[in-house]
Scaffold this motif. Structure first.
Motif, PDB file in Angstrom:
ATOM      1  N   ARG A  97       0.822  -1.213   0.000  1.00 33.92           N
ATOM      2  CA  ARG A  97       0.000   0.000   0.000  1.00 33.92           C
ATOM      3  C   ARG A  97       0.853   1.259   0.000  1.00 33.92           C
ATOM      4  NH1 ARG A  97      -2.481  -1.019   4.303  1.00 33.92           N
ATOM      5  NH2 ARG A  97      -1.281   0.334   5.687  1.00 33.92           N
ATOM      6  N   GLU A  98       1.933   1.261   0.794  1.00 31.20           N
ATOM      7  CA  GLU A  98       2.704   2.483   0.972  1.00 31.20           C
ATOM      8  C   GLU A  98       3.875   2.633   0.014  1.00 31.20           C
ATOM      9  OE1 GLU A  98       3.947   2.642   5.019  1.00 31.20           O
ATOM     10  OE2 GLU A  98       1.894   2.717   5.835  1.00 31.20           O
ATOM     11  N   GLU A  99       4.411   1.529  -0.498  1.00 30.62           N
ATOM     12  CA  GLU A  99       5.636   1.607  -1.288  1.00 30.62           C
ATOM     13  C   GLU A  99       5.420   1.377  -2.782  1.00 30.62           C
ATOM     14  OE1 GLU A  99       8.386   2.557  -0.098  1.00 30.62           O
ATOM     15  OE2 GLU A  99       8.117   2.358   2.070  1.00 30.62           O
ATOM     16  N   LEU A 100       4.192   0.996  -3.176  1.00 30.73           N
ATOM     17  CA  LEU A 100       3.933   0.675  -4.574  1.00 30.73           C
ATOM     18  C   LEU A 100       2.813   1.551  -5.100  1.00 30.73           C
ATOM     19  CD1 LEU A 100       5.143  -1.463  -6.532  1.00 30.73           C
ATOM     20  CD2 LEU A 100       3.139  -2.875  -6.050  1.00 30.73           C
ATOM     21  N   THR A 101       3.114   2.358  -6.107  1.00 29.57           N
ATOM     22  CA  THR A 101       2.084   3.215  -6.689  1.00 29.57           C
ATOM     23  C   THR A 101       1.125   2.388  -7.536  1.00 29.57           C
ATOM     24  OG1 THR A 101       3.504   3.690  -8.591  1.00 29.57           O
ATOM     25  CG2 THR A 101       3.617   5.204  -6.713  1.00 29.57           C
ATOM     26  N   GLN A 102       0.016   2.980  -7.926  1.00 30.40           N
ATOM     27  CA  GLN A 102      -1.065   2.252  -8.568  1.00 30.40           C
ATOM     28  C   GLN A 102      -0.654   1.549  -9.854  1.00 30.40           C
ATOM     29  OE1 GLN A 102      -4.031   1.490  -7.659  1.00 30.40           O
ATOM     30  NE2 GLN A 102      -4.255   2.673  -5.793  1.00 30.40           N
ATOM     31  N   ASP A 103       0.278   2.115 -10.597  1.00 34.06           N
ATOM     32  CA  ASP A 103       0.633   1.537 -11.890  1.00 34.06           C
ATOM     33  C   ASP A 103       1.991   0.829 -11.860  1.00 34.06           C
ATOM     34  OD1 ASP A 103       2.116   3.783 -11.499  1.00 34.06           O
ATOM     35  OD2 ASP A 103       1.919   4.561 -13.544  1.00 34.06           O
ATOM     36  N   ALA A 104       2.515   0.563 -10.681  1.00 31.88           N
ATOM     37  CA  ALA A 104       3.859  -0.002 -10.560  1.00 31.88           C
ATOM     38  C   ALA A 104       3.809  -1.515 -10.363  1.00 31.88           C
ATOM     39  CB  ALA A 104       4.611   0.659  -9.411  1.00 31.88           C
ATOM     40  N   CYS A 105       4.974  -2.141 -10.523  1.00 30.31           N
ATOM     41  CA  CYS A 105       5.127  -3.588 -10.359  1.00 30.31           C
ATOM     42  C   CYS A 105       6.060  -3.863  -9.186  1.00 30.31           C
ATOM     43  CB  CYS A 105       5.692  -4.206 -11.640  1.00 30.31           C
ATOM     44  SG  CYS A 105       5.989  -5.981 -11.555  1.00 30.31           S
ATOM     45  N   GLY A 106       5.592  -4.674  -8.251  1.00 33.24           N
ATOM     46  CA  GLY A 106       6.410  -5.091  -7.115  1.00 33.24           C
ATOM     47  C   GLY A 106       6.662  -6.585  -7.186  1.00 33.24           C
ATOM     48  N   ALA A 107       7.629  -7.061  -6.405  1.00 40.49           N
ATOM     49  CA  ALA A 107       7.951  -8.485  -6.457  1.00 40.49           C
ATOM     50  C   ALA A 107       8.449  -8.982  -5.114  1.00 40.49           C
ATOM     51  CB  ALA A 107       8.998  -8.767  -7.529  1.00 40.49           C
ATOM     52  N   PHE A 108       8.111 -10.233  -4.828  1.00 44.57           N
ATOM     53  CA  PHE A 108       8.682 -10.981  -3.712  1.00 44.57           C
ATOM     54  C   PHE A 108       9.531 -12.091  -4.318  1.00 44.57           C
ATOM     55  CE2 PHE A 108       4.879  -9.076  -1.939  1.00 44.57           C
ATOM     56  CZ  PHE A 108       5.298  -8.639  -0.679  1.00 44.57           C
ATOM     57  N   LEU A 109      10.775 -12.182  -3.872  1.00 46.64           N
ATOM     58  CA  LEU A 109      11.692 -13.208  -4.360  1.00 46.64           C
ATOM     59  C   LEU A 109      11.653 -14.377  -3.381  1.00 46.64           C
ATOM     60  CD1 LEU A 109      14.733 -10.975  -5.395  1.00 46.64           C
ATOM     61  CD2 LEU A 109      12.701 -11.590  -6.714  1.00 46.64           C
TER      62      LEU A 109
END
Length: 259
Positions: A97-109
């Motif tokens: 919620r706090e570190e990823l903007t609406q159009d961004a891609c995040g990942a867990f390795l």
């Protein structure tokens, strides 16, 4: 909408990454890393090494958070795991919620493969069920410690026409499974194989598989059980933690070929 990738990164060797995983790494804007403390900083460093080696553009961010501890003293295993997962989900929800903007891609390795004794997928489903943050997510499979163990010992996981069962040390303590001649055991902190040292079994054991600290032992369980216990204790004392996996095989005339 936010996008989350759950990427299997293999059992410890950076070369375990698949081509699909490398492509996925290069789509990511923010990598989320849950830090397990000073003793396991080399696990965090390996993730950093993978990114430096395989990500072509350097505009990604690393966001780290402390992984909550699980109560390992209580005999109530399932409630303790449930509590730990809820607290872990709270952290991951905040990060997304706090570190990823609406159009961004995040990942867990994820170590090994995300489908095998890993909580990440269940935690993401928990977060989606809360309805507090929306995202789409997909999974990139990885080389599991199970497949890496078999490869390093140059053996198959099952015998011809016979099943293989993957279980935990906690479940193995209840007895060797009926109707199965090959059992892969993960998450065994108590060296449960020792209970079967008098049975006609072979063991293929590996610790830190795929890393420079890799240790492999195979042979008739009655012959090598003491050696495994000694090596395991020494390795844990030296590094402060250990990740090991093993295959138990009922004797069928097939001699082990690994180290």
């Amino acid at each position: 909408m936010r996008k989350i990738l759950v990427i299997g990164i293999g059992a410890g060797d950076p070369d375990h990454l698949t081509l699909q995983a490398v492509k996925a790494l290069n789509e990511v804007d923010v990598f989320f890393i849950l830090d397990k403390g000073e003793e396991k900083q080399d696990l965090v460093q390996l993730r950093r090494d993978i990114l430096e080696q395989h990500v072509e553009q350097g505009s990604y961010r690393l966001v780290e958070a402390r992984d909550p501890d699980r109560d390992r003293s209580t005999p109530a295993y399932s409630p303790a795991v449930g509590d730990w997962r809820r607290r872990r989900a709270d952290i991951c929800e905040r990060l997304i919620r706090e570190e990823l903007t609406q159009d961004a891609c995040g990942a867990f390795l994820v170590w090994g493969d995300p489908s095998l004794y890993d909580s990440t997928l269940a935690i993401l489903e928990d977060i989606l069920g809360r309805g507090t943050v929306e995202f789409d997510h997909s999974v990139v499979p990885g080389v599991s410690s199970v497949s890496a163990l078999a490869a390093r010992h140059r053996t198959g996981l099952n015998q011809v026409g016979k099943p293989v069962q993957i279980t935990t040390g906690r479940r193995l303590a209840e007895g060797f499974p009926d109707g199965v001649e090959d059992v892969v055991v993960m998450l065994d902190a108590h060296q449960t194989f020792s209970r079967f040292a008098d049975d006609d079994l072979h063991i293929y054991w590996g610790a830190y598989v795929g890393t420079p600290d890799e240790i492999l032992v195979s042979g008739r369980l009655s012959d090598v059980a003491d050696r495994i216990r000694t090596l395991r204790a020494e390795a844990r004392e030296r590094k402060g933690w250990i990740m090991d996996t093993y295959l138990l095989r009922r004797h069928s005339g097939q001699e082990p070929t690994g180290g």
